[in-house]
Write a protein that holds these residues in place. Structure first.
Motif, short mmCIF file in Angstrom:
data_model
loop_
_atom_site.label_atom_id
_atom_site.label_comp_id
_atom_site.label_asym_id
_atom_site.label_seq_id
_atom_site.Cartn_x
_atom_site.Cartn_y
_atom_site.Cartn_z
N ILE A 94 0.88 -1.17 0.00
CA ILE A 94 0.00 0.00 0.00
C ILE A 94 0.91 1.21 0.00
O ILE A 94 1.71 1.40 0.93
N VAL A 95 0.81 2.03 -1.06
CA VAL A 95 1.67 3.21 -1.20
C VAL A 95 0.77 4.41 -1.52
O VAL A 95 0.37 4.61 -2.67
N PRO A 96 0.43 5.21 -0.53
CA PRO A 96 -0.46 6.35 -0.78
C PRO A 96 0.26 7.53 -1.43
O PRO A 96 1.47 7.71 -1.22
N LYS A 97 -0.49 8.30 -2.20
CA LYS A 97 0.05 9.54 -2.78
C LYS A 97 0.46 10.48 -1.65
O LYS A 97 1.52 11.09 -1.69
N LEU A 98 -0.40 10.59 -0.65
CA LEU A 98 -0.13 11.41 0.53
C LEU A 98 -0.03 10.49 1.74
O LEU A 98 -0.93 9.68 1.98
N LYS A 99 1.06 10.61 2.48
CA LYS A 99 1.22 9.81 3.69
C LYS A 99 0.15 10.23 4.70
O LYS A 99 -0.30 11.38 4.69
N ASN A 105 -5.18 11.06 8.62
CA ASN A 105 -5.55 12.02 7.57
C ASN A 105 -4.38 12.24 6.62
O ASN A 105 -3.22 12.20 7.03
N PRO A 106 -4.68 12.51 5.34
CA PRO A 106 -3.60 12.79 4.39
C PRO A 106 -2.77 13.98 4.84
O PRO A 106 -3.30 15.00 5.27
N GLY A 107 -1.46 13.82 4.76
CA GLY A 107 -0.55 14.88 5.17
C GLY A 107 0.54 15.08 4.15
O GLY A 107 0.30 15.50 3.03
N GLU A 108 1.77 14.74 4.56
CA GLU A 108 2.96 14.94 3.73
C GLU A 108 2.88 14.15 2.42
O GLU A 108 2.44 13.00 2.41
#
Length: 158
Positions: A94-99, A105-108
């Motif tokens: 699992i590799v999110p666009k936003l960590k 919650n989406p952050g960096e």
């Protein structure tokens, strides 16, 4: 994620994916290997915190980049350093666009980028992308070396 994820992964990723707040992709194909996934070069290097650094390039990724969701959750096939060559050594991450931050919650921004948009037989309602992973942070989904099994579960249900 439903079938192969841990309880923690299910709680973290599924609510926003099911709601449509986040979208997801399947990242299998690489430029040099086409459908022979045993030749994939995308690598996963373990970090001390249990995550992995994912590096490589994937092609023909439907909706790989867009601004229609708060996050894009990429499911990426890669080989963990030292694991067998061929299809038996492939794992899924699992590799999110936003960590995600501590609250989920989406952050960096992760080190995932769209290299280009493919011209694909007149399909223009969906961006078909070349995706680049440059030591992007990812987490193992399912068992080590169980990536194809997990990916085919998703492909058969898609």
């Amino acid at each position: 994620i439903i079938t192969h994820g841990t309880d923690e992964q299910k709680a973290l990723w599924l609510p926003k994916l099911v709601e449509g707040v986040w979208t997801g992709t399947m990242n299998l194909t690489e430029p040099h290997c086409g459908t022979d996934l045993g030749l994939l070069r995308t690598r996963a290097v373990p970090n001390s915190d249990g995550t992995y650094r994912i590096s490589g390039q994937k092609i023909f990724i439907s909706a790989g980049e867009h601004d229609m969701a708060d996050n894009i959750v990429h499911l990426v096939l890669a080989r963990i350093e030292g694991e067998p060559e061929g299809v038996k050594g492939i794992s899924l991450f699992i590799v999110p666009k936003l960590k995600l931050d501590a609250s989920g919650n989406p952050g960096e921004k992760n080190t995932v980028s769209c290299g280009s948009i493919e011209e694909k037989m007149g399909i223009h309602g969906n961006s078909t992308c070349v995706m680049n992973y440059d030591e992007a942070q990812g987490t193992l989904l399912g068992e080590t070396n169980g990536g194809l099994k997990a990916m085919f579960t998703m492909m058969n249900e898609a």
